[in-house]
Write a protein that holds these residues in place. Structure first.
Motif, PDB file in Angstrom:
ATOM      1  N   ALA C  36       0.838  -1.205   0.000  1.00 46.25           N
ATOM      2  CA  ALA C  36       0.000   0.000   0.000  1.00 46.25           C
ATOM      3  C   ALA C  36       0.867   1.246   0.000  1.00 46.25           C
ATOM      4  O   ALA C  36       0.628   2.201  -0.742  1.00 46.25           O
ATOM      5  CB  ALA C  36      -0.924  -0.005   1.211  1.00 46.25           C
ATOM      6  N   ALA C  37       1.892   1.202   0.836  1.00 52.18           N
ATOM      7  CA  ALA C  37       2.746   2.378   0.926  1.00 52.18           C
ATOM      8  C   ALA C  37       3.461   2.627  -0.398  1.00 52.18           C
ATOM      9  O   ALA C  37       3.625   3.758  -0.846  1.00 52.18           O
ATOM     10  CB  ALA C  37       3.763   2.193   2.040  1.00 52.18           C
ATOM     11  N   MET C  38       3.854   1.519  -1.030  1.00 50.79           N
ATOM     12  CA  MET C  38       4.616   1.631  -2.261  1.00 50.79           C
ATOM     13  C   MET C  38       3.760   2.142  -3.409  1.00 50.79           C
ATOM     14  O   MET C  38       4.207   2.919  -4.247  1.00 50.79           O
ATOM     15  CB  MET C  38       5.107   0.232  -2.601  1.00 50.79           C
ATOM     16  N   ALA C  39       2.529   1.699  -3.416  1.00 45.95           N
ATOM     17  CA  ALA C  39       1.656   2.080  -4.520  1.00 45.95           C
ATOM     18  C   ALA C  39       1.302   3.557  -4.453  1.00 45.95           C
ATOM     19  O   ALA C  39       0.923   4.156  -5.453  1.00 45.95           O
ATOM     20  CB  ALA C  39       0.398   1.225  -4.500  1.00 45.95           C
ATOM     21  N   GLY C  40       1.440   4.138  -3.287  1.00 46.17           N
ATOM     22  CA  GLY C  40       1.143   5.553  -3.155  1.00 46.17           C
ATOM     23  C   GLY C  40      -0.316   5.776  -2.834  1.00 46.17           C
ATOM     24  O   GLY C  40      -1.147   4.878  -2.995  1.00 46.17           O
ATOM     25  N   ASP C  41      -0.636   6.986  -2.398  1.00 46.74           N
ATOM     26  CA  ASP C  41      -1.995   7.182  -1.912  1.00 46.74           C
ATOM     27  C   ASP C  41      -2.989   7.425  -3.035  1.00 46.74           C
ATOM     28  O   ASP C  41      -4.166   7.649  -2.808  1.00 46.74           O
ATOM     29  CB  ASP C  41      -2.065   8.269  -0.825  1.00 46.74           C
ATOM     30  N   ALA C  42      -2.554   7.377  -4.284  1.00 43.88           N
ATOM     31  CA  ALA C  42      -3.518   7.496  -5.371  1.00 43.88           C
ATOM     32  C   ALA C  42      -3.852   6.124  -5.963  1.00 43.88           C
ATOM     33  O   ALA C  42      -4.583   6.018  -6.928  1.00 43.88           O
ATOM     34  CB  ALA C  42      -2.972   8.406  -6.464  1.00 43.88           C
ATOM     35  N   ALA C  43      -3.296   5.079  -5.358  1.00 42.19           N
ATOM     36  CA  ALA C  43      -3.454   3.758  -5.948  1.00 42.19           C
ATOM     37  C   ALA C  43      -4.804   3.140  -5.613  1.00 42.19           C
ATOM     38  O   ALA C  43      -5.406   3.436  -4.583  1.00 42.19           O
ATOM     39  CB  ALA C  43      -2.342   2.845  -5.467  1.00 42.19           C
ATOM     40  N   THR C  44      -5.275   2.272  -6.495  1.00 36.08           N
ATOM     41  CA  THR C  44      -6.525   1.564  -6.235  1.00 36.08           C
ATOM     42  C   THR C  44      -6.183   0.254  -5.506  1.00 36.08           C
ATOM     43  O   THR C  44      -5.052  -0.217  -5.566  1.00 36.08           O
ATOM     44  CB  THR C  44      -7.219   1.208  -7.552  1.00 36.08           C
ATOM     45  N   GLN C  47      -4.470  -2.276  -7.634  1.00 38.70           N
ATOM     46  CA  GLN C  47      -3.043  -2.033  -7.824  1.00 38.70           C
ATOM     47  C   GLN C  47      -2.258  -2.552  -6.623  1.00 38.70           C
ATOM     48  O   GLN C  47      -1.199  -3.154  -6.770  1.00 38.70           O
ATOM     49  CB  GLN C  47      -2.777  -0.528  -7.984  1.00 38.70           C
ATOM     50  N   ILE C  48      -2.815  -2.294  -5.430  1.00 38.11           N
ATOM     51  CA  ILE C  48      -2.128  -2.729  -4.213  1.00 38.11           C
ATOM     52  C   ILE C  48      -2.048  -4.248  -4.170  1.00 38.11           C
ATOM     53  O   ILE C  48      -0.992  -4.834  -3.905  1.00 38.11           O
ATOM     54  CB  ILE C  48      -2.856  -2.185  -2.965  1.00 38.11           C
ATOM     55  N   LEU C  51       0.580  -5.579  -6.434  1.00 37.73           N
ATOM     56  CA  LEU C  51       1.914  -5.394  -5.871  1.00 37.73           C
ATOM     57  C   LEU C  51       2.203  -6.414  -4.766  1.00 37.73           C
ATOM     58  O   LEU C  51       3.280  -6.981  -4.686  1.00 37.73           O
ATOM     59  CB  LEU C  51       2.039  -3.991  -5.288  1.00 37.73           C
TER      60      LEU C  51
END
Ligand code: ATP
Ligand code: MG
Lengths: 325, 533, 336
Positions: C36-44, C47-48, C51
């Motif tokens: 979650a942290a890697m995907a960034g706060d705009a990620a769905t 996407q998480i 990853l």
């Protein structure tokens, strides 16, 4: 002849949490040159304190209340700490500790420790630096050889724990003699040793006294040792000198009730073991007058009223007891 | 007269000169901008998309369109224009001719196609806006300078999201790609520490230590040219300074030219009082909200939600805790954005009203007294403080709220299901693209349930219709009234508690001139800046 | 002695393994989601999830640990989830800075702490003792953070004598990287300007870091010397006429430093931990800030590798302490 050491009416007290403790309360003794004086007393009677007073290494909360310590006519109590260190310790009074295992520094080699003493106190013969050190090392090695220590050169590079108890004691004796002092004081140097080693050490000490023309103050609680080694004897009870005289005379015919009781206690002498009733008084609450009075079967009321008297014409022979007034 | 100096005095003198020589405030290098702001997690603009990344992507990379000015306007950048079909599905962008990448090669439509496919292929943060509407093979280059996008469904915010995608140079990247069983890895490890851009500044990869330092030097051949700024900064040195106090001190002693853009309000007066630095204050589009999980009682009850909305001390929070550096925004939209319902009143802090709603909800059977959890980001002081303030007011009307320290990653992971989503949580909504879709669209259209942005699980069919219609239209004039209407309805339903729109505070050296602020880039674009000698 | 050290060395292996297990478990207990942290706060969420799968985070803890161990045995420490750089490379780049700072701080606190401790002991319960003890309590109690800021305000802002932050001035060309230790590299490259600049940057962080250690070394030395002063050999050495100063600083001190040495070994660990704060305040490009960032973002590979590395360094330092112990006290060499 001037005594090698003469102590008169020495009083030392220590401030403790429980109050002032009068550890030494009138010690007197005389050591004639070339002789061995045994100082005998039970454990806790103040023998070590006496030696510490002579060496000037009393604990900081101790104070000397009265008396004098004459070293060849000079009063040591008048010496400052710096003077004592520079002119007395090691160079005029050699010291043999009670337990060399505890007295030697465990993390330095014997050579380092002994040469450290010699560096400041042994004659330098006008040499300096490395040359002086070499001279001192030579002297030390020959001394250790004289002590019959195996491999004296190698010994210098070894640590205290690498020696046996008897060897360590001989190292300590060598340390005491390294700076050629005329007087040696020994604090129960043989207590920690087994009987055979003890006998060897005593024999060695005897030889050395003659060889080096020493006077020796020998502290012990063992009358047997005194009989074997000492010329003279001074008996101490609870910080007070009670009787002094030639060793043979005192042991054969003790006069003071305490000495009598003490010699009666000695397993070699007594037919049966006769204990002294009661116990040694605490220096915090020492009895008035003669400290032995409460345990003495011959005590009178006079004994508690005033201090014991000194008897005898010569200073090195006396009985401190009112019965002999 | 003879002056005699002892040896010791000489020593002291020498030491003194050494120290003073060392300490003398050096004349700041007039060509280097020392940037104290945070650095992004890595250097790849296709992997990371957040405020710190703006400092890299706006300077080292270019995009087809770009946001400039305040309030933000989307302006042609690499593209000199675009067309859109009437159904809103076919978008074409025409590249300017003669654009060069840092390696000297010329940029063509193929490179743009590669860039978009890479974003979609990596599927990381910048891809979020595109994944639902764009398939990789639907980005094509029919002509050398023409890029075509064929969308799956009409999506007006597509255009607003175009600036998210940095155009990268495939010739620099492809050599480092590794092909695995799942296809290419897009050289994501390589580009994370390197660069393949065309931007006004060129990254020096050798200078890069992640989160620690990075140097960029000017790219003279930048397509935009330098006629707007005859004396640009020649080198940007990123020296992110972790501790606020050190950052401020460094700004004050001239070893940094700017702080981060989250300057604590208590530093403002001190910086403004200094003679070589100043605080610049900009309104940005970053709303602060307290989420309520509308699926979990009592928040399924309108009166319960209203009771909570009236119990938040908006003014107290903004004025006392934020020192007044924020604007009260009672709606889910930033107050500076089009589509904002002008004159909307929203909920005020009124414990009497709150108590009245509280009792009403209680009478309706809502479990108003149950223990309610409010999750905050433990490492974020403001988020904790807001919850503490809220907690004490709520206690006074009889609600029992517990504050739970949490992490961002954990909260957004839990927020994707109504059962695991917290009762309440606190967060900001930043500008990913400048469009109401970024706020009300993605937060309150029920089709987004399952994303953290829609984690209040609000659903109102009427609002869904409005938002979906607006999303399908392309003209702003047509869309704006729909968003306004939807927003008013959402406010009436009170699914969340909207607190403020942020103000950005950033300390700058006074020698920095010509800075242009745009909320999307948070003012990180350096090409306009000049350093005064 | 060699056998003794070898045995200690072998003993560190199980402790390092234990350390890894604990760290691994801790990482899995602490709520942080790298994906979650890697995907960034705009990620769905999709996407998480994707990853997570790519990173193997959807496997069981045991399976993940097995995989990890296997890689560690092959000396592969993975890459940072964020910078995508090999953790080993990042650590190699940053560790020297931390070690340089830590050793310097350790040196400062030892070089000052031991004499101060001796002074305290020799003046036991007199004013120098009280004064120094007061400051040593202060040194432990006062937050490094506060000290650092005060030092910065005084020496960097007011007097302008020393730099505020970083390990080298911005305009100073860094020496070619050989060992990674800036001072050593500067010296090797005969770059005395860089050497001076780097030294000046080292002063404030090292002082800050040294304070806590200074206090504890002072206290331990004081206690050690006080204990030694009770020993019979001190009395004997006095009786045979040792010079007082030599007796204290050579003969007593050497017997007393064993406790201090152990303390220095332990201190090394706490200095690395304390370095986190100091590195943050002074922008020291070391392991500290790297670790903090990894923890905040849940960068597992980095956390594990850093833990392992600190474990290794720690074990190394303790081995070194043992060695010095042996040199100081000959009895240890034989009994062990
Ligand atoms: N530093 C001190 N503080 C308080 N009391 C002390 C101190 N040193 C010695 N004493 C007390 O003084 C008395 C004499 O002690 P000392 O060590 O001189 O006896 P000793 O005759 O040498 O005994 P031993 O044969 O056991 O060595 C004892 O009661 C002892 O408790
Ligand atoms: Mg004794």
């Amino acid at each position: 002849m001037m005594p090698a050491l003469r102590i008169r009416d020495l009083k030392v007290s220590i401030r403790t949490d429980a109050g002032l403790a009068q550890i030494l309360d009138g010690i007197g003794l005389t050591l004639q040159p070339g002789r061995i004086l045994g100082v005998v007393g039970e454990s806790g009677c103040g023998k070590s304190t006496l030696l510490r007073t002579i060496m000037g290494i009393l604990p900081p909360d101790a104070q000397i209340d009265a008396g004098e310590i004459m070293l060849q006519g000079e009063d040591l109590l008048a010496f400052s700490e710096a003077e004592l260190n520079a002119t007395v310790r090691a160079s005029r009074i050699g010291f043999i500790p009670q337990d060399p295992y505890l007295a030697l520094n465990p993390v330095f080699t014997i050579g380092t420790q002994l040469l450290e003493v010699m560096r400041w106190h042994a004659p330098a013969d006008g040499l300096k630096g490395a040359a002086r050190r070499r001279r001192h090392t030579e002297k030390l090695v020959s001394l250790l050889r004289r002590m019959q220590l195996p491999d004296p050169e190698g010994a210098l590079h070894r640590y205290p724990h690498q020696f046996s108890g008897g060897q360590r004691q001989r190292l300590a004796i060598a340390a005491a003699l390294a700076c050629n002092p005329p007087l040696v004081i020994a604090d129960e140097p043989t207590t920690a040793l087994d009987v055979t080693t003890q006998a060897q050490t005593l024999a060695l000490l005897r030889e050395l006294t003659e060889e080096f023309a020493l006077s020796m103050l020998f502290v012990t609680h063992d009358l047997g040792v005194v009989a074997e080694l000492c010329d003279d004897l001074c008996v101490i009870y609870a910080g007070q000198s009670v009787e002094a005289g030639s060793a043979a005379q005192v042991i054969d015919s003790p006069s003071h009730p305490y000495t009598r009781a003490l010699i009666g206690c000695h397993p070699d002498r007594a037919a049966g073991f006769v204990g002294i009733p009661g116990s040694v008084p605490s220096p915090l609450a020492a009895p008035q007058g003669c400290r032995y009075a409460p345990r003495c079967s011959s005590a009178t009321t006079a004994c508690t009223r005033r201090g014991p008297l000194k008897l005898g014409a010569e200073e090195d022979r006396f009985i401190n007891c009112r019965l002999f007034e | 007269m003879e002056i005699r100096i002892t040896r010791r005095q000489t020593g002291a003198l020498a030491l003194g000169t050494l120290l003073t020589a060392a300490g003398r405030a050096r004349a700041a290098d007039p060509s280097t901008f020392l940037n104290g702001a945070q650095m992004p997690m890595n250097l790849d603009p296709h992997q990371v998309f957040d405020v710190p990344m703006q400092g890299v992507m706006l300077n080292a990379y270019d995009n087809l369109y770009r946001y400039e000015n305040d309030p933000p306007e989307i302006v042609p950048w690499l593209a000199d224009g675009h067309t859109v079909s009437d159904d809103g599905l076919l978008w074409e962008f025409r590249l300017r001719p003669g654009i060069r990448f840092h390696d000297g090669s010329e940029m063509t439509a193929v490179d743009v196609v590669y860039s978009f496919r890479r974003v979609l292929g990596l599927g990381m943060a910048p891809a979020g806006a595109f994944l639902p509407i764009l398939k990789p093979d639907k980005v094509t280059a029919p002509e050398p300078l023409l890029v075509r996008f064929q969308l799956e469904k009409p999506y007006a915010p597509f255009f607003a999201a175009i600036p998210i995608v940095s155009i990268v140079n495939p010739r620099a990247i492809q050599a480092h790609e590794q092909i695995g069983p799942n296809g290419t890895d897009w050289a994501k490890s390589w580009l994370a520490s390197n660069a393949a851009g065309s931007g006004a500044y060129r990254i020096d990869p050798a200078s890069y230590t992640p989160l620690e330092r990075l140097d960029m030097t000017i790219f003279e051949d930048h397509f935009y040219g330098w006629k707007d700024n005859p004396k640009p900064v020649r080198r940007i040195a990123f020296r992110p300074t972790k501790e606020t106090s050190t950052r401020v001190l460094a700004l004050l002693n001239g070893t940094l030219d700017c702080t981060d853009n989250n300057l604590p309000t208590d530093q403002v007066a001190r910086i403004n009082a200094s003679k070589n630095a100043v605080v610049i204050k900009d309104t940005n589009m970053r709303t602060f909200i307290v989420r309520m999980n509308n699926r979990k009682p009592p928040f399924d009850n309108l009166n319960a939600r209203r009771a909570f909305a009236h119990a938040f001390n908006y003014e107290g929070f903004i004025n006392d805790i934020l020192g007044g550096y924020a604007t009260r925004d009672p709606t889910p939209l930033p107050d500076t954005l089009w589509g904002y319902p002008k004159g909307a009143k929203g909920y005020d802090y009124d414990l009497v009203k709150a108590k009245a709603y509280f009792d009403k909800a209680l009478a309706e059977g809502a479990p108003m007294k149950r223990a309610i959890e409010i999750h905050v980001q433990s490492e974020n002081e403001q988020s904790v403080q807001s919850a503490q303030l809220f907690q004490s007011d709520l206690a006074s009307i009889g609600a029992n709220v517990k504050i739970i320290g949490d992490t961002w990653g954990n909260m957004i992971t839990n927020a994707v299901k109504p059962e695991t989503a917290p009762d309440m949580w606190v967060h900001w909504v930043s500008t990913y693209f400048v469009d109401p879709e970024n706020w009300v669209g993605q937060m309150y259209d029920s089709q987004f349930h399952g994303t953290w942005k829609a984690s209040s699980y609000y659903s109102n069919p009427e609002v869904d219709v409005l938002l979906r219609t607006a999303r399908g239209l392309t003209r702003q004039e047509e869309r704006a009234p729909l968003y306004e209407q939807a927003t008013r309805q959402i406010m009436a339903d009170c699914p969340d508690i909207w607190v403020y729109n942020s103000m950005q505070l950033q300390g700058y050296s006074r020698r920095v001139k010509g800075r242009r602020f745009c909320t999307v880039g948070a003012g990180a674009e350096m090409r306009w800046v000049t350093l005064e000698a | 002695m060699t056998r003794y050290l070898l045995r200690r060395l072998l003993l560190t292996i199980p402790s390092l393994f234990g350390l890894l297990v604990v760290t691994f478990l801790l990482i899995y207990i602490v709520p942080s989601d790298t994906a979650a942290a890697m995907a960034g706060d705009a990620a769905t969420p999709e996407q998480i999830a994707r990853l997570r799968h790519e990173m193997g985070l959807d496997q069981s803890v045991l399976a993940q640990f097995g995989l990890y161990l296997d890689r560690v045995l092959h000396l592969q420490f993975g890459e940072s989830a964020f910078s995508h750089r090999a953790v080993a490379v990042d650590i190699a780049q940053r560790l020297p800075a931390t070690l340089e700072l830590t050793f310097f701080a350790l040196f400062l606190s030892t070089a000052l702490g031991i004499p101060l401790g001796v002074l305290c002991a020799v003046n036991h319960n007199r004013w120098p003792d009280f004064l120094l003890r007061f400051f040593s309590v202060l040194g432990v109690a006062v937050a490094a953070f506060w000290v650092a800021i005060m030092l910065q305000l005084l020496f960097s802002m007011q007097l302008g004598w020393l730099p505020l932050r970083g390990e080298l001035s911005d305009e100073m060309l860094a020496p070619p990287r050989m060992t990674g230790f800036l001072l050593i590299d500067s010296a090797l490259a005969w770059r005395w300007d860089a050497f001076a600049d780097a030294s000046r940057h080292l002063v404030l962080p090292a002082i800050t870091l040294a304070l806590g250690g200074l206090a504890s070394i002072t206290r331990f030395t004081r206690a050690g010397v006080l204990e030694t002063l009770q020993k019979d050999f001190v009395l004997y050495e006095r009786a045979v006429g040792y010079r007082r100063s030599r007796m204290i600083w050579i003969y007593v001190l050497r017997n007393s430093v064993t406790a201090t040495l152990t303390q220095i070994g332990l201190l090394f660990g706490s200095l690395i931990a304390g370095g986190v704060v100091v590195e943050a305040i002074f922008d020291w490009p070391g392991i500290g800030s790297y670790t903090v960032q990894a923890i905040l973002t849940g960068d597992h590979q980095v956390m594990l590798a850093v833990t392992l590395m600190i474990g290794v360094v720690y074990a190394g330092v303790n081995l070194l302490t043992d060695l010095v112990h042996g040199l100081v006290d000959p009895r240890l060499m034989e009994t062990a």
